[in-house]
Design an enzyme around this catalytic site. Sequence first.
Site, PDB file in Angstrom:
ATOM      1  N   GLY A  34     -11.333   1.694  -2.352  1.00  0.00           N
ATOM      2  CA  GLY A  34     -10.966   0.673  -3.329  1.00  0.00           C
ATOM      3  C   GLY A  34     -10.278  -0.552  -2.760  1.00  0.00           C
ATOM      4  N   ILE A  35      -9.174  -0.931  -3.397  1.00  0.00           N
ATOM      5  CA  ILE A  35      -8.458  -2.166  -3.022  1.00  0.00           C
ATOM      6  C   ILE A  35      -7.939  -2.068  -1.588  1.00  0.00           C
ATOM      7  CG2 ILE A  35      -6.460  -3.619  -3.574  1.00  0.00           C
ATOM      8  CD1 ILE A  35      -6.812  -2.712  -6.544  1.00  0.00           C
ATOM      9  N   GLY A  58      -2.358   4.940  -4.438  1.00  0.00           N
ATOM     10  CA  GLY A  58      -1.886   5.158  -5.796  1.00  0.00           C
ATOM     11  C   GLY A  58      -2.853   6.036  -6.558  1.00  0.00           C
ATOM     12  N   TYR A  85       2.056   6.239 -15.554  1.00  0.00           N
ATOM     13  CA  TYR A  85       1.410   5.228 -14.700  1.00  0.00           C
ATOM     14  C   TYR A  85       2.082   3.852 -14.840  1.00  0.00           C
ATOM     15  CZ  TYR A  85      -2.024   2.293 -12.415  1.00  0.00           C
ATOM     16  OH  TYR A  85      -2.610   1.369 -11.579  1.00  0.00           O
TER      17      TYR A  85
HETATM   18  P1  NAD Z   1      -8.750   4.154  -5.210  1.00  0.00           P
HETATM   19  O1  NAD Z   1      -8.735   5.486  -5.871  1.00  0.00           O
HETATM   20  O2  NAD Z   1     -10.064   3.548  -4.920  1.00  0.00           O
HETATM   21  O3  NAD Z   1      -7.903   4.186  -3.880  1.00  0.00           O
HETATM   22  C1  NAD Z   1      -6.631   4.783  -3.834  1.00  0.00           C
HETATM   23  C2  NAD Z   1      -6.414   5.373  -2.446  1.00  0.00           C
HETATM   24  O4  NAD Z   1      -5.098   5.963  -2.437  1.00  0.00           O
HETATM   25  C3  NAD Z   1      -7.417   6.491  -2.098  1.00  0.00           C
HETATM   26  O5  NAD Z   1      -8.034   6.243  -0.857  1.00  0.00           O
HETATM   27  C4  NAD Z   1      -6.554   7.735  -2.074  1.00  0.00           C
HETATM   28  O6  NAD Z   1      -6.988   8.711  -1.136  1.00  0.00           O
HETATM   29  C5  NAD Z   1      -5.189   7.157  -1.688  1.00  0.00           C
HETATM   30  N1  NAD Z   1      -4.142   8.120  -2.054  1.00  0.00           N
HETATM   31  C6  NAD Z   1      -3.997   8.754  -3.259  1.00  0.00           C
HETATM   32  N2  NAD Z   1      -3.002   9.644  -3.174  1.00  0.00           N
HETATM   33  C7  NAD Z   1      -2.511   9.586  -1.913  1.00  0.00           C
HETATM   34  C8  NAD Z   1      -1.494  10.288  -1.216  1.00  0.00           C
HETATM   35  N3  NAD Z   1      -0.807  11.271  -1.810  1.00  0.00           N
HETATM   36  N4  NAD Z   1      -1.263   9.967   0.071  1.00  0.00           N
HETATM   37  C9  NAD Z   1      -1.988   9.000   0.689  1.00  0.00           C
HETATM   38  N5  NAD Z   1      -2.978   8.309   0.099  1.00  0.00           N
HETATM   39  C10 NAD Z   1      -3.232   8.606  -1.193  1.00  0.00           C
HETATM   40  O7  NAD Z   1      -7.885   3.218  -6.172  1.00  0.00           O
HETATM   41  P2  NAD Z   1      -7.688   1.634  -6.225  1.00  0.00           P
HETATM   42  O8  NAD Z   1      -8.193   1.191  -7.514  1.00  0.00           O
HETATM   43  O9  NAD Z   1      -8.124   0.985  -4.980  1.00  0.00           O
HETATM   44  O10 NAD Z   1      -6.105   1.587  -6.330  1.00  0.00           O
HETATM   45  C11 NAD Z   1      -5.292   1.026  -5.311  1.00  0.00           C
HETATM   46  C12 NAD Z   1      -3.964   0.624  -5.941  1.00  0.00           C
HETATM   47  O11 NAD Z   1      -4.220  -0.373  -6.922  1.00  0.00           O
HETATM   48  C13 NAD Z   1      -3.247   1.763  -6.663  1.00  0.00           C
HETATM   49  O12 NAD Z   1      -1.869   1.653  -6.429  1.00  0.00           O
HETATM   50  C14 NAD Z   1      -3.546   1.488  -8.121  1.00  0.00           C
HETATM   51  O13 NAD Z   1      -2.552   2.000  -8.971  1.00  0.00           O
HETATM   52  C15 NAD Z   1      -3.564  -0.020  -8.114  1.00  0.00           C
HETATM   53  N6  NAD Z   1      -4.272  -0.606  -9.258  1.00  0.00           N
HETATM   54  C16 NAD Z   1      -5.580  -0.340  -9.449  1.00  0.00           C
HETATM   55  C17 NAD Z   1      -6.220  -0.901 -10.546  1.00  0.00           C
HETATM   56  C18 NAD Z   1      -7.669  -0.644 -10.844  1.00  0.00           C
HETATM   57  O14 NAD Z   1      -8.120  -0.965 -11.952  1.00  0.00           O
HETATM   58  N7  NAD Z   1      -8.456  -0.114  -9.920  1.00  0.00           N
HETATM   59  C19 NAD Z   1      -5.511  -1.736 -11.416  1.00  0.00           C
HETATM   60  C20 NAD Z   1      -4.162  -1.998 -11.168  1.00  0.00           C
HETATM   61  C21 NAD Z   1      -3.557  -1.438 -10.068  1.00  0.00           C
END
Ligand code: NAD
Length: 272
Positions: free
Chosen positions: A12-13, A71, A153
């Site tokens: 992801g991000i 996250g 969350y």
């Molecule tokens: P994603 O699920 O694609 O990536 C999240 C990454 O975090 C994964 O690679 C996962 O393995 C890693 N992770 C989870 N638990 C972990 C742990 N215990 N130890 C180490 N790594 C761990 O999600 P994303 O959408 O890329 O989210 C990235 C951040 O952006 C997060 O903090 C999320 O809350 C935030 N966010 C996402 C969105 C959205 O709509 N996607 C919106 C607002 C904020």
Amino acid sequence: MSTIAVTGSASGIGAATAARLAADGHRVIGIDLRNAEIEADLSDPAGRERAVEGVLDRCDGALDGIVPCAGLAALSDRAGGLLASVNYFGTVELLTALRPALAAGTTPSAVVISSNSTTIQPDIPMDLVELCLAGDEAGARARADEVGSFPTYPATKIALARWVRRSAVGDGWIGAGIRLNAIAPGMIETALIEEGRADPMMAPMLAAFPIPVGRGGRAEEMAALIAFLLGPESTFFCGSIVFADGGSDALLRPDDWPAPWQLPNSVRFRGP
Ligand code: NAD
């Protein structure tokens, strides 16, 4: 070339940010549960310690940037306590432990990932926010388990935003030359949202989620904003929470921000 640590770098991000920074010529130290240079579980103090040691070993004590992206989203069968530990404590403990290395870096900058759920999700348990900010992980986990992952969350993301705003302006951060800011993404099309779409509690909410731009965001759009906030063109940003959400917050809360400051009558400013 800068050396920048990115957590959640496998998806992801975080993955888009790691790719963008590497393409821009930076050395990226990726941290994730798996498929990363440093494999560590940030839900757990021992995993956080391993991540910090791994970064310090690789950056020679001087780090130029950090982007803690790791996250977890709310899911019907996911414990709230796990979210509190990963989203809040896994972020803040890493930032705190790596702050001295950042202070030794070149024009150092940290970009935290908050969320627009902070302003558009109603009924956030503010006592949980306070437990996070007090550093009480056991207490926060217990309260988060009680309320469940859905309200947990946004509580973790408000706690992060407040931690950023409180810390950024102090001696330890901008006083040491380190810029600390956060982004607040809206719905971004990543594995986290795909998981939500497969969940009976989250799916209807995601389907109804209003986005004036007309689509979910792309991880690369967040990576571009993060790269800007890390880089030399954003040097007046300090303690900012930058919303990038396709207009959802403006649509739902048009007049709530900027929030005016109401002084007590006794000290009210009276113009000429
Ligand atoms: P994603 O699920 O694609 O990536 C999240 C990454 O975090 C994964 O690679 C996962 O393995 C890693 N992770 C989870 N638990 C972990 C742990 N215990 N130890 C180490 N790594 C761990 O999600 P994303 O959408 O890329 O989210 C990235 C951040 O952006 C997060 O903090 C999320 O809350 C935030 N966010 C996402 C969105 C959205 O709509 N996607 C919106 C607002 C904020």
